[in-house]
Design a protein around this motif. Structure first.
Motif, mmCIF file in Angstrom:
data_model
loop_
_atom_site.group_PDB
_atom_site.id
_atom_site.type_symbol
_atom_site.label_atom_id
_atom_site.label_comp_id
_atom_site.label_asym_id
_atom_site.label_seq_id
_atom_site.Cartn_x
_atom_site.Cartn_y
_atom_site.Cartn_z
ATOM 1 N N ASP A 1 3.245 -6.448 13.587
ATOM 2 C CA ASP A 1 1.923 -6.594 12.967
ATOM 3 C C ASP A 1 1.802 -5.720 11.729
ATOM 4 O OD1 ASP A 1 0.331 -8.278 15.058
ATOM 5 O OD2 ASP A 1 1.464 -6.807 16.208
ATOM 6 N N ARG A 2 2.667 -4.719 11.631
ATOM 7 C CA ARG A 2 2.687 -3.877 10.440
ATOM 8 C C ARG A 2 4.083 -3.273 10.321
ATOM 9 N NH1 ARG A 2 -2.637 -2.531 7.737
ATOM 10 N NH2 ARG A 2 -1.832 -2.540 5.635
ATOM 11 N N SER A 3 4.649 -3.346 9.130
ATOM 12 C CA SER A 3 5.909 -2.678 8.828
ATOM 13 C C SER A 3 5.605 -1.608 7.788
ATOM 14 C CB SER A 3 6.943 -3.659 8.289
ATOM 15 O OG SER A 3 7.276 -4.640 9.245
ATOM 16 N N ILE A 4 5.841 -0.336 8.148
ATOM 17 C CA ILE A 4 5.470 0.789 7.290
ATOM 18 C C ILE A 4 6.731 1.521 6.862
ATOM 19 C CG2 ILE A 4 4.190 2.951 7.140
ATOM 20 C CD1 ILE A 4 2.278 1.851 9.254
ATOM 21 N N PHE A 5 6.927 1.603 5.561
ATOM 22 C CA PHE A 5 8.038 2.378 5.034
ATOM 23 C C PHE A 5 7.549 3.787 4.729
ATOM 24 C CE2 PHE A 5 10.912 4.026 1.808
ATOM 25 C CZ PHE A 5 12.151 3.674 2.324
ATOM 26 N N VAL A 6 8.236 4.783 5.294
ATOM 27 C CA VAL A 6 7.850 6.179 5.084
ATOM 28 C C VAL A 6 8.454 6.623 3.754
ATOM 29 C CG1 VAL A 6 7.872 8.502 6.035
ATOM 30 C CG2 VAL A 6 7.799 6.527 7.574
ATOM 31 N N GLY A 7 7.730 6.346 2.705
ATOM 32 C CA GLY A 7 8.201 6.643 1.359
ATOM 33 C C GLY A 7 7.564 5.688 0.383
ATOM 34 N N ASN A 8 8.148 5.598 -0.800
ATOM 35 C CA ASN A 8 7.628 4.755 -1.879
ATOM 36 C C ASN A 8 8.687 3.742 -2.286
ATOM 37 O OD1 ASN A 8 5.047 6.323 -2.412
ATOM 38 N ND2 ASN A 8 6.569 7.942 -2.688
ATOM 39 N N PRO A 9 8.301 2.691 -3.006
ATOM 40 C CA PRO A 9 9.286 1.665 -3.371
ATOM 41 C C PRO A 9 10.517 2.223 -4.069
ATOM 42 C CG PRO A 9 7.068 0.858 -3.798
ATOM 43 C CD PRO A 9 6.927 2.298 -3.400
ATOM 44 N N ASP A 10 10.344 3.220 -4.937
ATOM 45 C CA ASP A 10 11.504 3.759 -5.648
ATOM 46 C C ASP A 10 12.440 4.560 -4.739
ATOM 47 O OD1 ASP A 10 10.700 2.608 -7.989
ATOM 48 O OD2 ASP A 10 9.758 4.419 -8.807
ATOM 49 N N ASP A 11 11.973 4.885 -3.519
ATOM 50 C CA ASP A 11 12.844 5.584 -2.577
ATOM 51 C C ASP A 11 13.849 4.648 -1.917
ATOM 52 O OD1 ASP A 11 11.534 8.034 -2.995
ATOM 53 O OD2 ASP A 11 10.020 7.567 -1.490
ATOM 54 N N VAL A 12 13.636 3.351 -2.070
ATOM 55 C CA VAL A 12 14.535 2.367 -1.466
ATOM 56 C C VAL A 12 15.725 2.159 -2.391
ATOM 57 C CG1 VAL A 12 14.726 0.031 -0.545
ATOM 58 C CG2 VAL A 12 12.539 1.248 -0.409
ATOM 59 N N VAL A 13 16.916 2.132 -1.819
ATOM 60 C CA VAL A 13 18.118 1.968 -2.634
ATOM 61 C C VAL A 13 18.117 0.604 -3.308
ATOM 62 C CG1 VAL A 13 19.508 3.558 -1.259
ATOM 63 C CG2 VAL A 13 19.439 1.149 -0.633
ATOM 64 N N ASP A 14 18.633 0.560 -4.522
ATOM 65 C CA ASP A 14 18.687 -0.688 -5.284
ATOM 66 C C ASP A 14 20.071 -1.314 -5.116
ATOM 67 O OD1 ASP A 14 17.929 -2.740 -6.878
ATOM 68 O OD2 ASP A 14 18.025 -1.637 -8.772
ATOM 69 N N LEU A 15 20.351 -1.720 -3.866
ATOM 70 C CA LEU A 15 21.617 -2.361 -3.519
ATOM 71 C C LEU A 15 21.328 -3.697 -2.857
ATOM 72 C CD1 LEU A 15 23.385 0.720 -1.836
ATOM 73 C CD2 LEU A 15 23.768 -0.126 -4.162
ATOM 74 N N ALA A 16 22.361 -4.491 -2.669
ATOM 75 C CA ALA A 16 22.212 -5.753 -1.953
ATOM 76 C C ALA A 16 22.475 -5.534 -0.469
ATOM 77 C CB ALA A 16 23.177 -6.794 -2.501
ATOM 78 N N PHE A 17 21.849 -6.355 0.375
ATOM 79 C CA PHE A 17 22.134 -6.322 1.798
ATOM 80 C C PHE A 17 23.568 -6.765 2.088
ATOM 81 C CE2 PHE A 17 17.424 -6.654 2.460
ATOM 82 C CZ PHE A 17 17.280 -5.583 3.324
ATOM 83 N N GLY A 18 24.160 -7.457 1.158
ATOM 84 C CA GLY A 18 25.519 -7.959 1.327
ATOM 85 C C GLY A 18 25.699 -9.212 0.504
ATOM 86 N N PRO A 19 26.915 -9.727 0.389
ATOM 87 C CA PRO A 19 27.158 -10.943 -0.393
ATOM 88 C C PRO A 19 26.279 -12.099 0.079
ATOM 89 C CG PRO A 19 29.228 -9.903 0.232
ATOM 90 C CD PRO A 19 28.153 -9.169 0.958
ATOM 91 N N GLY A 20 25.575 -12.700 -0.870
ATOM 92 C CA GLY A 20 24.719 -13.835 -0.561
ATOM 93 C C GLY A 20 23.371 -13.477 0.008
ATOM 94 N N LEU A 21 23.074 -12.182 0.159
ATOM 95 C CA LEU A 21 21.798 -11.754 0.715
ATOM 96 C C LEU A 21 20.953 -11.101 -0.380
ATOM 97 C CD1 LEU A 21 22.970 -10.193 4.118
ATOM 98 C CD2 LEU A 21 22.057 -12.486 3.695
ATOM 99 N N PRO A 22 19.643 -10.989 -0.168
ATOM 100 C CA PRO A 22 18.772 -10.424 -1.208
ATOM 101 C C PRO A 22 19.008 -8.929 -1.396
ATOM 102 C CG PRO A 22 17.529 -10.845 0.802
ATOM 103 C CD PRO A 22 18.881 -11.466 0.999
#
Length: 796
Positions: A570-591
């Motif tokens: 019902d809620r997904s909460i990231f403990v941090g800010n958008p820029d704290d998320v790594v700018d990598l791919a989940f894997g080939p063919g994934l977002p």
């Protein structure tokens, strides 16, 4: 899962009719949660052969083959029948016994690892290694491995354990042995459960039957690999890989496939050939037709079979249920390895069937958390007769079940802060905590209520300590290896929420609950909020293509779960800010990880759980520590787990050189609750402390800190504006990628490779240089707990 009976047909379209009765067999049908996921066909996401079982290349540390059991047996023993050694284990002390039979000799009794801990909380559970597998004897020749021999071994184990009667559970080949036991010893079998039966019933399997197991080898494609000459002639490894993949046709089954491949190499090709010939009635062995025996079974029977079973078709399960007048559960989308691939549903089916067919005193959810024997239920939790009170919905207080990850102490600090902020929105809120040591110590000190069922949780911190060596922890592989721990802990959770009336469940990186709720969405009957400070499994550089394939597969499964069952969270909460998320791919063919996280999470900002000390508070603490104005304090700490012993020793080796380089240097080593300070070497100028409840105050008062690469301690230092060195655990993807990215964004701390930390002079030089560094870190927000609590309050 539908609870309504429905008529069904066998694989030819004919209705299933109970033996000698005009009433059709009762059939329950449920759909595997993986059905309908995007972008995959059955088995299509499994890395190619040879990838998942390959050892980590390069300098990666060896990964433990097997985690410690989630629940150690209460007793073990060995019985010998006809000269064959049969080791057994007994877990639990319930009034009713469940006997989990061996399966084909390809795997040992450890195959039941996801079932034993849960069932042992309700029943007395017996497992044993079947002849030819595990630690059992390996007699030569096919006649030693007939169905009659296995059934006789089961009766011998019942005798050895003092068991008069049992609910007998047989999986795959074990289903035939269960039928033999029930037909020949009806007084000893209270009920029979057959899962994915692979037994000699008169049901055609054309794909397999066009190749004879003992026939001439014309090809090595498909089921032609099921051939004695192929196994003995060097094709055993290829067959094992083929068969393991046939067992698990469900997407994202890499871990159970690895288990089967590993177990299969504990026996020789010749032993497997002997066991197969015995089961088929070849090479001097005699095979008894099973159909007449099925008709002799008089106890209640439950048959469970996957409709996508690629080893034995569901027609066999349907036929077995027909002959025994048994209840039938068909798993739509399920393959052959149901106990491993769908452990939650399998556990519930076994428990519910056993309780429905025999008289069992139902134990309470757990022994009290203070119990000295947490593996045994406390009689106070077993009232008889059971009394309950039902409260009308509008009279119920608001109740939250809070799940706080025990891997380190960082979650405890922030979760307490969020809970306290949540109470400002709802002062009447009741919060129960389901978690483990060392988090329970923090919560108890804070006056919080730890749910007594916490005593049933299998220890996650101990597992991570087992998986580590010399400041090296392959975190991704360690999480994969704790599969049975995650199943056990989810089953504890499922019992707790079934008995309680919780409005909201908050899971702070409670991976077991999030994963298995998505796999069993029908079990959700509360609001669920998910909190995490990182998103995405990331391969280590020296893991090669094998690790990239595995992390990609795990990420793909998570993405598919969220796309199919958004209602779970019902809620997904990231403990941090958008820029704290790594700018990598989940894997080939994934977002991309950041792109996907921004679309699927709300951001609370970082949650410190404290207000950084003022200069006056800092000086007051330094005086209490006996420091003079010109003294320099270095705090060394490795968090709440026992993984950091190696780093502590490296820092202590560097202390003499560091004290020569820095005038007035004093060192405070904080070992945490799981490392004994007395086991560390003594150094001049060093003080030792174990668990420090308010460690952030000491960090705020220091002139320098040396820490692991964990997020919480590093961000506490960043919030206090202190200089520090952090040494990420080798092969720990979160510390080396996610945490390091965030710290670099905040311009906080200096990363030191463990190889540099292993050189005392180099580490001392880094300490001397960093202690005079003026931090320029970005300010760390102090309202994260309030923001997270506001998001959670909306769900109440």
């Amino acid at each position: 899962m539908s609870t309504e009976p429905e008529d069904t047909a066998d694989m030819t379209g004919r209705p299933v009719v109970g033996r000698g009765s005009p009433t059709r067999a009762r059939v329950l049908r449920f759909t595997h949660a993986a059905e309908g996921r995007v972008g995959h066909t059955a088995g299509g996401s499994i890395p190619p052969a040879g990838v998942i079982a390959a050892p980590s290349p390069g300098n990666a540390p060896p990964v433990r083959d097997e985690a410690r059991p989630a629940r150690a047996p209460d007793t073990t023993g060995v019985t010998v029948r006809d000269g064959v050694r049969i080791p057994y284990a007994v877990s639990g002390s319930g009034a009713t016994t469940i006997l989990l039979l061996p399966t084909w000799s390809l795997v040992p009794s450890r195959f039941w690892k996801a079932q034993v801990p849960y069932l042992a909380r309700y029943f007395r559970v017996i497992t044993f290694d079947g002849r030819g597998s595990g630690a059992a004897g390996r007699p030569a020749g096919a006649p030693a491995y007939t169905d009659e021999q296995y059934a006789a071994d089961a009766a011998a184990v019942l005798d050895a354990t003092g068991t008069d009667r049992a609910v007998v559970v047989g999986y795959s080949c074990g289903a035939a042995w269960a039928v033999h036991l029930a037909a020949r010893h009806p007084e000893r079998v209270m009920a029979l459960v057959a899962i994915a039966p692979s037994c000699g019933l008169a049901v055609a399997a054309p794909e397999r039957e066009k190749y004879a197991w003992d026939g001439h080898l014309d090809t090595t494609q498909g089921w032609a690999k099921y051939n004695k000459d192929y196994w003995l002639g060097g094709g055993y490894d290829d067959y094992v890989d083929f068969f393991a993949r046939k067992m698990f046709t469900e997407p994202h089954s890499t871990k159970p496939i690895e288990d089967v491949v590993r177990w299969a190499h504990q026996i020789s090709p010749q032993t497997l050939a002997d066991t197969t010939a015995g089961r088929l009635g070849l090479e001097g062995a005699t095979r008894t037709p099973l159909d007449p025996l099925c008709e002799q079974v008089r106890c209640p029977v439950l048959v469970v079979h996957g409709l996508e079973d690629a080893v034995r078709p569901a027609a066999i399960g349907i036929r077995l249920a027909d002959l025994t007048r048994g209840e039938l559960v068909l798993v739509d989308g399920g393959g052959h390895g149901l106990p491993a691939r769908d452990p939650v549903r399998t556990n519930l089916l076994i428990k519910e069937f056993a309780m429905d067919t025999v008289s069992v005193t139902r134990p309470g959810p757990a022994a009290p958390a203070s119990s000295s024997t947490p593996d045994r239920p406390d009689p106070r939790w077993q009232p008889q007769p059971r009394r309950r009170t039902w409260t009308r919905a509008q009279r119920r207080p608001r109740r939250v079940l809070y799940l706080s990850s025990p891997i380190g102490l960082g979650h405890a600090r922030r979760d307490l802060a969020v809970a306290q902020a949540l109470r400002t929105h709802h002062p009447d809120l009741q919060i129960d905590w389901l978690t483990q040591h060392p988090v329970t110590r923090v919560l108890t000190d804070a006056g919080e209520r730890v749910h007594p069922a916490s005593a049933w949780l299998a220890n996650e911190s101990a597992h991570f300590e087992d998986a580590s060596a010399d400041h090296d922890l392959h975190a991704f592989q360690a999480i994969r290896q704790m599969d049975e721990i995650l199943v056990n802990n989810f089953m504890v959770f499922a019992d707790v929420v079934a008995d309680g009336t919780y409005d909201l469940v908050i899971g702070d990186e409670a991976w077991d609950v999030d994963y298995f709720l998505h796999e069993n969405p029908e079990l959700k009957r509360f609001s669920f909020a998910w909190m995490t400070d990182f998103v995405g499994w990331v391969p280590m550089p020296d893991g090669g293509e094998a690790e990239l394939a595995l992390t990609t597969d795990y990420n793909a499964e998570m993405i598919e779960q969220r796309a199919r069952y958004r209602r779970i969270r019902d809620r997904s909460i990231f403990v941090g800010n958008p820029d704290d998320v790594v700018d990598l791919a989940f894997g080939p063919g994934l977002p991309g990880i950041r792109e996907w996280t921004e679309a699927n999470f709300d951001f609370a900002g970082y949650v410190t759980g404290f207000v950084p000390p003022t200069d006056a508070e800092r000086e007051a603490l330094r005086r209490r520590l006996g420091l003079r104005t010109d003294d320099r304090l270095c705090v060394v700490t490795v968090g709440g787990s026992g993984v950091g012993t190696s780093l502590l020793r490296r820092v202590l080796d560097a202390v003499p050189a560091a004290r020569r380089a820095v005038d007035g240097l004093h060192v405070l080593v904080v070992t945490g609750p799981r490392i004994d300070p007395d086991e560390l070497p003594r150094r001049r100028g060093v003080a030792y402390r174990g668990y420090v409840p308010d460690l952030y105050r000491h960090l705020g008062a220091c002139d320098l800190a040396v820490v692991q690469g964990g997020l919480t301690t590093s961000m506490e230092l960043a919030a206090a504006g202190r200089p520090f060195l952090y040494v990420p655990l080798q092969h720990h993807f979160e510390q080396n990628v996610h945490v390091r990215h965030r710290l670099e964004r905040y311009r906080a701390g200096r990363c030191v490779d463990y190889a540099e930390a292993s050189d005392p002079d180099a580490l001392a030089a880094a300490m001397a240089a960093e202690i005079d560094h003026v931090p320029t870190a970005l300010p760390v927000e102090t309202d994260g707990a309030a923001r997270a609590a506001a998001m959670l309050a909306e769900l109440l």
